[in-house]
Write an enzyme that holds these catalytic residues in place. Structure first.
Site, PDB file in Angstrom:
ATOM      1  CG  HIS A  95      -4.223  -3.803   2.457  1.00  0.00           C
ATOM      2  ND1 HIS A  95      -3.502  -3.487   3.591  1.00  0.00           N
ATOM      3  CD2 HIS A  95      -4.549  -2.618   1.888  1.00  0.00           C
ATOM      4  CE1 HIS A  95      -3.405  -2.177   3.711  1.00  0.00           C
ATOM      5  NE2 HIS A  95      -4.033  -1.624   2.687  1.00  0.00           N
ATOM      6  CD  GLU A 145      -2.957  -6.614   5.086  1.00  0.00           C
ATOM      7  OE1 GLU A 145      -3.644  -5.610   5.302  1.00  0.00           O
ATOM      8  OE2 GLU A 145      -2.238  -6.733   4.073  1.00  0.00           O
ATOM      9  CB  CYS A 164      -0.993  -0.051   1.164  1.00  0.00           C
ATOM     10  SG  CYS A 164      -2.408   1.047   0.935  1.00  0.00           S
TER      11      CYS A 164
END
Length: 366
Positions: free
Chosen positions: A340, A342, A256
């Site tokens: 992202h 995750e 990001c």
């Protein structure tokens, strides 16, 4: 629950009337929308939303309450939450309190009962806008002027507001790798994923110098997510550039804002998107494997495709608007993605990137 009238006024003068929940008073920020159906707790506690008021496109929010272990940081960072309907009833086997009570305790405003579809269309067509929510003032002209006076996101360094004050370590008893993670607004689940891949993670302040980092003898460097304009975070760009120049065998992985900062460090440019990417259903093409990943995204800036220097290879591309979603250096062990992997909330299609990071550390460690 007593209904308190509230008003939302955008910087262009558009007015939306509804009722307040959570904290009553006044809130300011840039209005953005998120298309996730769930995950409001993670969204609110994501430091990347600093300075922003989040509109949820899904019409019913709060129905599973707030759980003890799903925060992405220690506090709520979003300026306000805007929904069509805020549920007064919550049900989940892990939930311990309501969304309303959580916002109230945190002093964060919620706005419900407005036409969120209309608001989202306006943002989509005209771009993200500064705005004010108030239960204290009903003077549209005054609130419009107040909204117009809010600092624009372009040129704003918000990292200093969210970064950790003190260095800390999240250990893994079976750790094989030591990762130094720059905290530009790091999410808890990123640290959790690095731990799961066998990493001890030392989280450091965004202004930590290259000398200080190298003195920790890391096996890899992680550049986290975060809020604001990447171009304004000049100290981070300079440090990343120095780290890459001083140690050509030190893996660097960015997510990001970290992706944008890594790109800037190698000479690329960034720009502000019209309304950003905020949601858990963005299709991204992996150009290396020729596969499609559904990704979780939260960013208002992007790397300019045409500005990528020759040493940076485009690895991932957004299939909605064809923007840059990933890069890697052709010679140095540096790579990053705009989205992202995750998740939290979101799909797990891109968890493999953490494995690639540890494999890179293993290869260069030996």
């Amino acid at each position: 629950m007593q209904e308190i009238p509230a008003i939302l006024v955008l910087e262009n003068g558009s007015v939306y009337r509804g009722t307040a929940f959570g904290h009553a008073g006044e809130a300011t920020g840039e209005v953005v929308f998120n298309t996730s159906l769930t995950g409001y707790q993670e969204i609110l506690t994501d430091p990347s939303y600093t300075g922003q008021m989040v509109v949820m496109t899904y019409p019913l929010i709060g129905n599973y309450g707030i759980t003890p272990n799903d925060n992405e940081s220690k506090k709520i960072w979003a300026s306000a939450l805007i929904v069509r309907e805020a549920s007064n009833v919550y049900s989940n086997y892990e939930s311990t309190r309501s969304l309303d009570a959580t916002l109230k305790e945190a002093g964060v405003m919620g706005l419900a009962g407005i036409d969120t579809r209309k608001l989202v269309r306006e943002i989509r067509q005209k771009g993200a806008m500064r705005a004010v929510i108030s239960t204290l003032c009903d003077d549209v002209a005054a609130l419009k002027a107040q909204a117009a006076a809010i600092p624009e996101m372009t040129g704003l360094d918000l990292v200093q507001r969210v970064t950790t004050g003190e260095r800390y370590t999240v250990d893994n008893p079976d750790a094989k790798y030591h990762v130094v993670a720059f905290d530009y607004g790091i999410k808890t689940n990123i640290i959790r994923q690095l731990n799961a891949e066998g990493c001890k993670v030392t989280v450091v302040n965004a202004k930590t110098t290259a000398d200080e980092v190298l003195a920790m003898n890391p096996d890899g460097i992680f550049l986290s997510n975060g809020p604001g304009d990447p171009f304004a975070v000049t100290y981070a760009i300079d440090t990343i550039r120095e780290l890459a120049a001083r140690n050509s065998t030190l893996p660097i992985f960015g997510i990001c804002l970290g992706h944008q900062l890594l790109s800037l460090a190698f000479g690329a440019k960034t720009y502000k998107l019209k309304f950003g990417h905020h949601g858990a259903n963005h299709p991204v093409k992996n150009l290396l494997s020729n596969t499609i990943e559904i990704t979780s995204q939260n960013h208002g800036f992007a790397v300019e495709m045409e500005s990528l220097p020759g040493e940076l290879e485009l690895t991932h591309k957004n299939l909605y608007d064809m923007t840059v979603e990933g890069i890697r250096h052709r010679e140095l062990p540096c790579f990053s993605v705009q989205y992202h992997p995750e998740a939290a909330p979101g799909p797990h299609d891109s968890h493999y990137l953490f494995k690639e990071f540890t494999e890179l550390m293993e290869r260069l460690k030996n």
